[in-house]
Design a protein around this motif. Structure first.
Motif, PDB file in Angstrom:
ATOM      1  N   ASN A 183       6.004  -0.377   7.899  1.00  0.00           N
ATOM      2  CA  ASN A 183       5.120   1.029   7.356  1.00  0.00           C
ATOM      3  C   ASN A 183       6.022   2.156   7.760  1.00  0.00           C
ATOM      4  OD1 ASN A 183       2.607  -0.380   7.313  1.00  0.00           O
ATOM      5  ND2 ASN A 183       2.863  -0.623   9.242  1.00  0.00           N
ATOM      6  N   SER A 184       5.725   3.248   6.718  1.00  0.00           N
ATOM      7  CA  SER A 184       6.454   4.461   7.068  1.00  0.00           C
ATOM      8  C   SER A 184       5.501   5.592   6.455  1.00  0.00           C
ATOM      9  CB  SER A 184       7.818   4.582   6.255  1.00  0.00           C
ATOM     10  OG  SER A 184       7.669   4.701   4.802  1.00  0.00           O
ATOM     11  N   ARG A 185       5.426   6.748   7.172  1.00  0.00           N
ATOM     12  CA  ARG A 185       4.922   7.869   6.669  1.00  0.00           C
ATOM     13  C   ARG A 185       5.645   9.129   6.860  1.00  0.00           C
ATOM     14  NH1 ARG A 185      -0.923  10.344   9.248  1.00  0.00           N
ATOM     15  NH2 ARG A 185      -0.885  12.186   7.590  1.00  0.00           N
ATOM     16  N   LYS A 186       5.914   9.817   5.627  1.00  0.00           N
ATOM     17  CA  LYS A 186       6.707  10.770   5.549  1.00  0.00           C
ATOM     18  C   LYS A 186       6.680  11.680   6.701  1.00  0.00           C
ATOM     19  CE  LYS A 186       8.901  13.859   2.553  1.00  0.00           C
ATOM     20  NZ  LYS A 186       8.994  14.578   1.080  1.00  0.00           N
TER      21      LYS A 186
ATOM     22  N   SER B 206       0.798  -1.287  -0.129  1.00  0.00           N
ATOM     23  CA  SER B 206       0.114  -0.019   0.111  1.00  0.00           C
ATOM     24  C   SER B 206       0.740   1.213  -0.092  1.00  0.00           C
ATOM     25  CB  SER B 206      -0.891   0.030   1.210  1.00  0.00           C
ATOM     26  OG  SER B 206      -1.648   0.801   1.391  1.00  0.00           O
ATOM     27  N   PHE B 207       0.639   2.092  -0.944  1.00  0.00           N
ATOM     28  CA  PHE B 207       1.259   3.384  -0.805  1.00  0.00           C
ATOM     29  C   PHE B 207       0.412   4.427  -1.268  1.00  0.00           C
ATOM     30  CE2 PHE B 207       2.076   0.736  -4.621  1.00  0.00           C
ATOM     31  CZ  PHE B 207       1.869   1.913  -5.774  1.00  0.00           C
ATOM     32  N   GLY B 208       0.902   5.814  -0.717  1.00  0.00           N
ATOM     33  CA  GLY B 208       0.034   6.945  -1.295  1.00  0.00           C
ATOM     34  C   GLY B 208       1.016   8.086  -0.858  1.00  0.00           C
ATOM     35  N   ASP B 209       0.104   9.341  -0.664  1.00  0.00           N
ATOM     36  CA  ASP B 209       0.836  10.574  -0.376  1.00  0.00           C
ATOM     37  C   ASP B 209       1.926  10.349   0.841  1.00  0.00           C
ATOM     38  OD1 ASP B 209       1.787  13.033  -0.950  1.00  0.00           O
ATOM     39  OD2 ASP B 209      -0.189  13.958   0.308  1.00  0.00           O
TER      40      ASP B 209
ATOM     41  N   THR C 286       3.880  -5.902   3.481  1.00  0.00           N
ATOM     42  CA  THR C 286       3.485  -6.966   4.283  1.00  0.00           C
ATOM     43  C   THR C 286       3.843  -8.376   3.590  1.00  0.00           C
ATOM     44  OG1 THR C 286       1.721  -6.093   5.701  1.00  0.00           O
ATOM     45  CG2 THR C 286       2.102  -8.471   5.723  1.00  0.00           C
ATOM     46  N   LEU C 287       4.624  -9.086   4.042  1.00  0.00           N
ATOM     47  CA  LEU C 287       4.834 -10.414   3.678  1.00  0.00           C
ATOM     48  C   LEU C 287       4.296 -11.639   4.995  1.00  0.00           C
ATOM     49  CD1 LEU C 287       5.906 -12.272   1.456  1.00  0.00           C
ATOM     50  CD2 LEU C 287       8.229 -11.985   2.291  1.00  0.00           C
ATOM     51  N   ALA C 288       3.466 -12.449   4.512  1.00  0.00           N
ATOM     52  CA  ALA C 288       2.994 -13.327   5.669  1.00  0.00           C
ATOM     53  C   ALA C 288       2.747 -14.809   5.148  1.00  0.00           C
ATOM     54  CB  ALA C 288       1.632 -12.681   6.225  1.00  0.00           C
ATOM     55  N   PRO C 289       3.851 -15.591   4.838  1.00  0.00           N
ATOM     56  CA  PRO C 289       3.686 -16.999   4.467  1.00  0.00           C
ATOM     57  C   PRO C 289       2.954 -17.606   5.791  1.00  0.00           C
ATOM     58  CG  PRO C 289       5.882 -16.698   5.186  1.00  0.00           C
ATOM     59  CD  PRO C 289       5.044 -15.290   5.335  1.00  0.00           C
TER      60      PRO C 289
END
Length: 177
Positions: free
Chosen positions: A81-84, A48-51, A57-60
């Protein structure tokens, strides 16, 4: 009182999982010649990405299919996760899942998930960084067709202040091969 109740539930969950693993182990030792014929692999990938936001996520996961009705399995979860100009977080953990199919098209599930949450806030926000373990216990139901199940699950241990999820109700899609 809330902490005692949560500890009681977690202790019971841990004992139940230990019991399930002992059954799983005993069955696997008795039938080691065809063990891998009953193992199904699956999992999830999320992006997921946006402004100024990114989440990956990787979930085996893998389940052992005891028969047409019962399965038990384990999974891993890794999320970044990161939010600028706001925060970065890393979430790592695992889960144990039990699946029951009373009829071929209906899947009932329980899943215990334990995640380590590490949130690092930007210095200018004056928010203390966090590192804690968060448990979740999901009960769910879904419609199954072949190896795909679509449904909804509910986190009975949901804590609005600590959960990484926005809501205790969550839709899901499961695929096992």
């Amino acid at each position: 009182m809330k902490n005692l109740s949560k500890k009681f539930y977690l202790k019971n969950i841990a004992l139940s999982l230990l019991f399930c693993f002992s059954l799983f182990s005993a069955n696997a030792q008795e039938h080691s010649s065809n063990f891998w014929q009953h193992v199904r692999f699956g999992g999830g990938i999320g992006l997921s990405f946006g402004d100024g936001f990114f989440s990956g996520t990787l979930a085996p996961s893998a389940i052992y299919q005891f028969n047409h009705q019962f399965s038990l399995g384990i999974g891993l979860n890794g999320t970044y996760n990161s939010r600028k100009d706001y925060y970065k977080s890393t979430i790592l953990g695992g889960s144990v899942i039990g699946l029951y199919h009373p009829i071929q098209e209906l899947q009932i599930s329980t899943e215990f998930e334990e995640l380590n949450v590490s949130r690092n806030w930007e210095n200018n926000l004056n928010i203390k960084d966090e590192n804690y373990w968060y448990p979740a216990l999901f009960v769910g139901a879904g419609y199954r067709t072949r190896n795909v199940t679509v449904g909804i699950r509910y986190d009975v241990l949901y804590d609005e202040d600590k959960s990484i999820y926005a809501d205790p109700w969550m839709p899901f899609v499961r695929v096992y091969f």
